[in-house]
Design an enzyme around this catalytic site. Structure first.
Site, mmCIF file in Angstrom:
data_model
loop_
_atom_site.group_PDB
_atom_site.id
_atom_site.type_symbol
_atom_site.label_atom_id
_atom_site.label_comp_id
_atom_site.label_asym_id
_atom_site.label_seq_id
_atom_site.Cartn_x
_atom_site.Cartn_y
_atom_site.Cartn_z
ATOM 1 N N LYS A 17 0.848 -1.213 0.000
ATOM 2 C CA LYS A 17 0.000 0.000 0.000
ATOM 3 C C LYS A 17 0.867 1.241 0.000
ATOM 4 O O LYS A 17 1.988 1.247 0.514
ATOM 5 C CB LYS A 17 -0.969 0.026 1.189
ATOM 6 C CG LYS A 17 -0.339 0.108 2.585
ATOM 7 C CD LYS A 17 0.014 1.490 3.068
ATOM 8 C CE LYS A 17 0.736 1.452 4.412
ATOM 9 N NZ LYS A 17 1.511 2.611 4.765
ATOM 10 N N VAL A 75 10.700 -4.766 3.265
ATOM 11 C CA VAL A 75 10.535 -5.026 4.699
ATOM 12 C C VAL A 75 10.808 -3.720 5.459
ATOM 13 O O VAL A 75 11.779 -3.020 5.155
ATOM 14 C CB VAL A 75 11.518 -6.137 5.147
ATOM 15 C CG1 VAL A 75 11.430 -6.357 6.649
ATOM 16 C CG2 VAL A 75 11.229 -7.428 4.391
ATOM 17 N N ALA A 76 9.942 -3.393 6.425
ATOM 18 C CA ALA A 76 10.062 -2.137 7.192
ATOM 19 C C ALA A 76 10.170 -0.935 6.259
ATOM 20 O O ALA A 76 10.977 -0.033 6.456
ATOM 21 C CB ALA A 76 11.248 -2.178 8.160
ATOM 22 N N GLY A 83 7.350 0.972 5.034
ATOM 23 C CA GLY A 83 6.219 1.902 5.000
ATOM 24 C C GLY A 83 5.196 1.534 3.941
ATOM 25 O O GLY A 83 4.362 2.348 3.551
ATOM 26 N N GLY A 142 4.041 -4.299 4.338
ATOM 27 C CA GLY A 142 4.374 -5.673 3.953
ATOM 28 C C GLY A 142 3.921 -6.701 4.978
ATOM 29 O O GLY A 142 3.381 -7.751 4.623
ATOM 30 N N GLY A 143 4.115 -6.408 6.248
ATOM 31 C CA GLY A 143 3.693 -7.353 7.304
ATOM 32 C C GLY A 143 2.188 -7.526 7.315
ATOM 33 O O GLY A 143 1.669 -8.643 7.434
ATOM 34 N N SER A 144 1.478 -6.414 7.152
ATOM 35 C CA SER A 144 0.013 -6.488 7.112
ATOM 36 C C SER A 144 -0.452 -7.266 5.886
ATOM 37 O O SER A 144 -1.448 -7.991 5.934
ATOM 38 C CB SER A 144 -0.593 -5.085 7.076
ATOM 39 O OG SER A 144 -0.379 -4.434 8.307
ATOM 40 N N ALA A 145 0.267 -7.129 4.767
ATOM 41 C CA ALA A 145 -0.078 -7.883 3.556
ATOM 42 C C ALA A 145 0.051 -9.381 3.834
ATOM 43 O O ALA A 145 -0.818 -10.173 3.432
ATOM 44 C CB ALA A 145 0.832 -7.469 2.405
ATOM 45 N N ASP A 182 -3.072 -1.807 9.234
ATOM 46 C CA ASP A 182 -3.211 -1.828 7.776
ATOM 47 C C ASP A 182 -3.757 -3.148 7.239
ATOM 48 O O ASP A 182 -3.905 -3.305 6.025
ATOM 49 C CB ASP A 182 -1.847 -1.557 7.120
ATOM 50 C CG ASP A 182 -1.311 -0.180 7.443
ATOM 51 O OD1 ASP A 182 -2.122 0.740 7.678
ATOM 52 O OD2 ASP A 182 -0.080 -0.019 7.464
HETATM 53 O O1 C5P Z 1 -0.885 -1.229 13.739
HETATM 54 P P1 C5P Z 1 0.536 -1.291 13.317
HETATM 55 O O2 C5P Z 1 1.198 -2.591 13.644
HETATM 56 O O3 C5P Z 1 0.760 -0.895 11.898
HETATM 57 O O4 C5P Z 1 1.248 -0.188 14.177
HETATM 58 C C1 C5P Z 1 2.637 -0.195 14.406
HETATM 59 C C2 C5P Z 1 2.954 0.941 15.338
HETATM 60 O O5 C5P Z 1 2.761 2.195 14.668
HETATM 61 C C3 C5P Z 1 2.090 1.046 16.575
HETATM 62 O O6 C5P Z 1 2.577 0.247 17.610
HETATM 63 C C4 C5P Z 1 2.193 2.534 16.916
HETATM 64 O O7 C5P Z 1 3.409 2.808 17.536
HETATM 65 C C5 C5P Z 1 2.237 3.164 15.548
HETATM 66 N N1 C5P Z 1 0.902 3.578 15.082
HETATM 67 C C6 C5P Z 1 0.284 4.684 15.667
HETATM 68 N N2 C5P Z 1 -0.939 5.076 15.235
HETATM 69 C C7 C5P Z 1 -1.561 4.423 14.227
HETATM 70 C C8 C5P Z 1 -0.962 3.317 13.595
HETATM 71 C C9 C5P Z 1 0.291 2.916 14.054
HETATM 72 O O8 C5P Z 1 0.837 5.292 16.584
HETATM 73 N N3 C5P Z 1 -2.761 4.854 13.834
#
Ligand code: C5P
Length: 295
Positions: free
Chosen positions: A6, A92-93, A95, A98-101, A133
């Protein structure tokens, strides 16, 4: 299964919520850069990862695909012992979620393997607890995300968009980038991107030029502070004639929009030759969300 990367075409980061997440308004677009995930029944739950950056992906129970398998197994009463094989095409890492995919692909895959026949909405609701995501990785296309990014509204759109992605070899940690933004906001005003109206209007009209002008990401100043070299990529995009460019999500991937596929191919070649030390990928969007593709 395959699940797309994404991009956030627009990302406004609001206040920190009591649960520690930030309130977001974002416009997601799924683009044609994929992770491939295969699942088969096995004697134990295992994870194998190949592809670019594979050595950075955890193979234990913290892997998001493994967590997705366990989550659906618990909720449906099935046996979580499956062998998961992930081939990374998404940085990977980077933005690009990828992990959510991978989690989304695993949910779709287990649903098919076990014959659960859950709706996409039901899978998305379950998957939201794995990552903000994950619902969008299931949904695909282009969507407005609110809440912590997991609440989706489809977006009226037309047209295809031609992207060039510049992938840095060292990723950025999403929590670290949000943390840096919080720190910057404590010490003084940080420019905020306005509402997503401009991006939504451009998508409605299929106007790539207007979309290029409207791209915006509140996390970009924080990503630039943690990785100043990204500035060179944003400058290169402008010098090489991109319609617009931004750091995708928490970065460090930089997404550049071109007028059409031919312009994007030219931009990609020029960027590769510029010697900026990044891997360059072409991807068009929007594309569908996580899908079963053959067996
Ligand atoms: O939900 P996800 O695993 O993508 O989030 C990773 C980290 O990104 C969360 O632990 C948080 O630190 C940050 N995050 C946030 N606000 C969001 C999405 C992610 O602070 N809306």
């Amino acid at each position: 299964m395959r699940a797309p990367a994404k991009l956030n075409l627009h990302l406004t980061v609001g206040a920190v919520r009591p649960d520690g997440f930030h309130e977001l308004t974002t416009v997601f677009q799924a683009v044609g850069l994929y992770d491939e995930v295969t699942l088969r029944r096995a004697d134990e739950l295992t994870v194998k990862v190949t592809g670019v950056g594979a050595d950075l992906v955890p193979l234990d129970a913290t892997n998001l695909a493994a967590r997705a398998v366990c989550l659906l197994a618990v909720q449906t009463g099935h046996d979580p012992r499956v062998a998961i094989a992930i081939h990374k095409g998404i940085p990977v890492a980077g933005g690009c979620a990828g992990g959510s995919a991978d989690a989304a692909a695993a949910l779709v895959g287990c649903d098919a393997l076990w014959g659960c026949d859950w709706s996409r909405d039901r899978l998305a609701e379950a998957g939201a607890e794995l990552g903000s995501d994950v619902p969008f990785a299931l949904h695909g296309g282009t969507a407005l995300g609110t809440g912590r990014g997991e609440q989706l509204t489809p977006v009226l759109e037309k047209g295809d968009y031609s992207w060039v992605l510049a992938l840095s070899d060292e990723g950025l940690s999403t929590p670290a980038v949000y943390g840096e933004l919080d720190r910057q906001r404590q010490t003084g005003p940080v420019g905020v991107v306005s509402d997503p109206a401009e991006v939504l209007a451009a998508l409605r009209q299929g106007d790539a030029e207007a979309l290029g002008r409207g791209l915006g990401n509140d996390l970009q100043p924080a990503a630039l502070a943690l990785k100043p070299s990204l500035r060179l990529l944003l400058e290169a995009a402008r010098d090489l004639g991109a319609l617009g460019a931004m750091v995708s999500g928490s970065g460090p991937t930089v997404a550049m929009l071109a007028r059409d596929a031919t312009a994007a191919d030219t931009l990609a070649s020029a960027l590769s030759r510029a010697g900026l030390g990044v891997a360059v990928r072409r991807a068009d969007g929007p594309v569908a969300g996580a899908r079963v593709v053959g067996h």
